[in-house]
Write a protein that holds these residues in place. Structure first.
Motif, PDB file in Angstrom:
ATOM      1  N   ASP A 142      40.939  -5.845 -81.463  1.00 49.24           N
ATOM      2  CA  ASP A 142      40.685  -6.772 -80.358  1.00 49.24           C
ATOM      3  C   ASP A 142      41.745  -7.879 -80.299  1.00 49.24           C
ATOM      4  N   HIS A 317      43.285 -12.105 -87.974  1.00 49.31           N
ATOM      5  CA  HIS A 317      42.714 -11.173 -88.949  1.00 49.31           C
ATOM      6  C   HIS A 317      43.834 -10.604 -89.815  1.00 49.31           C
ATOM      7  N   TRP A 342      40.432  -4.372 -89.310  1.00 50.22           N
ATOM      8  CA  TRP A 342      39.491  -4.714 -88.248  1.00 50.22           C
ATOM      9  C   TRP A 342      38.688  -3.462 -87.934  1.00 50.22           C
ATOM     10  N   ASN A 384      37.020  -6.721 -92.363  1.00 50.40           N
ATOM     11  CA  ASN A 384      36.253  -7.322 -91.274  1.00 50.40           C
ATOM     12  C   ASN A 384      35.537  -6.241 -90.474  1.00 50.40           C
ATOM     13  N   GLU A 385      34.198  -6.316 -90.468  1.00 47.66           N
ATOM     14  CA  GLU A 385      33.375  -5.468 -89.600  1.00 47.66           C
ATOM     15  C   GLU A 385      33.586  -3.975 -89.766  1.00 47.66           C
ATOM     16  N   TYR A 437      26.731 -11.953 -82.707  1.00 45.79           N
ATOM     17  CA  TYR A 437      26.943 -12.575 -81.399  1.00 45.79           C
ATOM     18  C   TYR A 437      25.659 -12.618 -80.566  1.00 45.79           C
ATOM     19  N   TYR A 441      26.611 -10.569 -77.112  1.00 51.27           N
ATOM     20  CA  TYR A 441      26.464  -9.114 -77.051  1.00 51.27           C
ATOM     21  C   TYR A 441      25.009  -8.676 -77.160  1.00 51.27           C
ATOM     22  N   GLU A 473      31.535 -15.404 -87.880  1.00 55.14           N
ATOM     23  CA  GLU A 473      31.880 -15.281 -86.459  1.00 55.14           C
ATOM     24  C   GLU A 473      30.614 -15.363 -85.625  1.00 55.14           C
ATOM     25  N   TRP A 518      33.841 -18.269 -83.546  1.00 52.64           N
ATOM     26  CA  TRP A 518      34.799 -17.403 -82.869  1.00 52.64           C
ATOM     27  C   TRP A 518      34.958 -17.938 -81.463  1.00 52.64           C
ATOM     28  N   ASN A 542      40.444 -12.438 -74.688  1.00 49.64           N
ATOM     29  CA  ASN A 542      39.180 -12.733 -75.355  1.00 49.64           C
ATOM     30  C   ASN A 542      38.956 -14.222 -75.086  1.00 49.64           C
ATOM     31  N   LYS A 544      36.640 -16.344 -75.852  1.00 52.68           N
ATOM     32  CA  LYS A 544      35.679 -17.100 -76.658  1.00 52.68           C
ATOM     33  C   LYS A 544      36.307 -18.318 -77.340  1.00 52.68           C
TER      34      LYS A 544
END
Ligand code: ADA
Length: 568
Positions: A142, A317, A342, A384-385, A437, A441, A473, A518, A542, A544
């Protein structure tokens, strides 16, 4: 500019930054043998460092490109070339000879040219920004898929015996530091040599030593010394010590700060004191410079972080520029540093790929080696994630965490999970980061409360309860300037509401030791026409950020500033 201070007084160094010849090679037809003799006539000039995607006609270009410059040597000498960051694959050629290949856009690598003849030399670099399912990042992430030589290139002239590396270790007992300097010296000489080695820092001269070096060999010597009454580095108290090492005709200067970082009883202790972390995630990105982020803007970003009331920033990241980390050291701001792993859409095939794991381990190695001395770094982030519900993620976690701990026991190891309730890797880490989120989301902000209760249950079941928890985040998109009476999705008001309510929930939970919103500023994302991802990203950004991409504050910025600056 690479560092915020000079690392050498004796060793001659110069930057090769400036205008280089540049040509894209979409069909991969280039060969250095040919282009060494006859670089394509349709080449153009490009500034190094920069991202080519910021230039006209190259916005969407992903693929191979060739860069060329020249450097002169006034006598036969040993040359070391240092490449601070090339996205992502780099092949280095000097005078037509292939000197090496490096993968990984955000970490430094070097090439050595012993006894290079006097004269003019051609440096050609083939850069390829192509990513795939086994690269870090993979081809789905992202953020914008920039390519190019994004950080400085430095040329160093080395004497025949030179200092290769310096590692500063210390132990603190009260306010006394017992220091071990590990100095590696290398010989490029065809004769044996004896070299005097001296080292000092403020208030301490290490006992002088000599090292016997066989022709062409290297030696590591350890110098011991103690300093009483040290000033500790801390948040807002950036006490730094500069170390100077001289070996024969060569020198190396580096800095560190003395501090301890520990976890105790669910809390993070810095110098024995409980820390509550308030920060943001920050990409080192700007729409005009891409990842070739200029020092002047770094200083301004840092001033903004301070204004916001942050004591930490997450280098999301990937390992960020050394200049940035130097600034954080100098301003007493903490850093979470991680590799570009990521994993939001990552397949289990990627997680299980030996090449992927090998690249990740190498990046961890390069990140920790480069940044070992920075007192601002308190966390190494492993990933991450990724899908931390799977055995593939578990196996990879063991490798990554094992690698980090084998290189550095003085910092805490963390990561960011998006599966807090089913995660099976919790027990491997010192500190857990949760990315969620609610309000964007999924569901509304109150979803955080249930999620946290379920997370605590999972942590207990995994034997990982009581580990410090950071909300690593959370946030919502708000388009700069879109304000109104009603908090509509994508408005500044909506974003501000989500962030404010989420912060309130987290600040009331005694088990949460910090929040990383984030995101710092809006960032470009990759919404090329052939890709299904991130198509909900208005403006191809993005959105945010608490600031827009040009660092103008949104409503959320002002509210967070109030919250971060108030008592908890
Ligand atoms: C994830 C990811 C971020 C960003 C964010 C978002 O948490 O780690 O890089 O993509 O989501 O905006 O959706």
């Amino acid at each position: 500019m690479i560092r915020s201070f000079n690392q050498h007084i004796l060793r001659k160094t110069r930057l090769l930054d400036g205008l280089w010849d540049f040509v894209t090679d979409p069909g991969n037809v280039g060969t250095t043998e040919e282009w060494h003799k006859n670089f394509p006539s349709d080449s153009r000039k490009l500034v190094v460092p920069s991202c080519w995607n910021n230039e006209l006609g190259l916005f969407e270009y992903i693929g191979a490109a060739w860069y060329r410059t020249y450097f002169d040597t006034t006598q036969e000498t040993n040359i070391r070339l240092i490449f601070e960051g090339i996205l992502h694959h780099a092949d280095v050629y000097v005078d037509g000879l292939h000197l090496g290949y490096h993968f990984g856009g955000y970490t430094q690598f070097m090439t050595l040219l012993p006894h290079l003849a006097q004269g003019r030399h051609e440096l050609i670099i083939r850069v390829d920004s192509t990513l795939d399912w086994q690269t870090l990042p993979t081809d789905v992430a992202d953020w914008y898929s920039y390519g190019g030589i994004i950080r400085s290139v430095e040329l160093q002239e080395l004497p025949d015996v030179y200092i290769d590396t310096l590692k500063i270790d210390y132990e603190l007992t009260g306010d006394q530091a017992d220091i071990r300097l590990h100095v590696q010296v290398n010989s490029l000489s065809d004769k044996d040599s004896e070299i005097a080695v001296n080292a000092s820092t403020e208030g301490l001269d290490f006992p002088a030593s000599t090292v016997q070096l066989a022709a062409g060999q290297s030696e590591t010597l350890t110098l011991l010394g103690s300093l009483a009454n040290i000033r500790k580095w801390d948040v807002g108290a950036p006490e730094l010590y500069t170390f100077t090492v001289q070996a024969g005709e060569d020198d190396l200067i580096d800095r560190t700060g003395f501090r301890t970082v520990k976890v105790d009883n669910g809390q993070i202790l810095l110098n024995g004191k409980k820390l509550y972390l308030q920060g943001v995630n920050r990409h080192e990105e700007h729409p005009e410079w891409g990842f070739a982020f200029p020092p002047k803007l770094m200083l301004k970003d840092l001033a903004i972080l301070q204004d916001l009331g942050c004591n930490i920033v997450r280098g999301s990241h990937y390992p960020q520029s050394q200049f940035w980390v130097d600034l954080l050291d100098e301003h007493g701001m903490l850093l979470w540093s991680e590799i570009p792993m990521w994993g939001c859409f990552m397949s289990t095939e990627t997680l299980a790929s030996p090449l992927f794991a090998e690249r990740g381990v190498q990046m961890l190695d390069e990140m920790i080696t480069r940044d070992y001395h920075h007192p601002s770094i308190i966390f190494w982030g492993a990933h991450n994630e990724i899908d931390t519900r799977t055995t593939e993620a578990l196996e990879l976690t063991k490798k990554f965490v094992g690698k980090i701990r084998s290189m550095d026991e003085s910092r805490l190891v963390t990561y960011a999970t998006m599966h807090p309730v089913e995660d099976i890797v919790l027990s491997y880490f010192d500190v857990i980061g949760i990315n969620k989120y609610y309000g964007w989301y999924e569901g509304n902000v109150n979803g955080f409360r249930d999620m946290l209760q379920n997370y605590y249950r999972n942590a207990e079941a995994q034997g990982a309860d009581g580990k410090p928890l950071i909300m690593s985040e959370f946030g919502a998109a708000g388009i700069f300037g879109d304000a109104g009476w009603e908090p509509r999705l994508f408005s500044e008001d909506y974003q501000a509401d989500v962030v404010q309510q989420a912060l309130q929930i987290f600040r009331e939970d005694p088990r949460i030791v910090g929040t990383l919103i984030w995101h710092f500023a809006d960032i470009r994302v990759d919404v090329r026409s052939d890709r299904p991802y991130f198509r909900d990203r208005a403006r191809s950004f993005n959105n945010k950020g608490l600031l827009n991409e040009y660092r103008k504050p949104k409503l959320a910025y002002r509210l967070v500033k109030e919250i971060y600056r108030s008592e908890r």
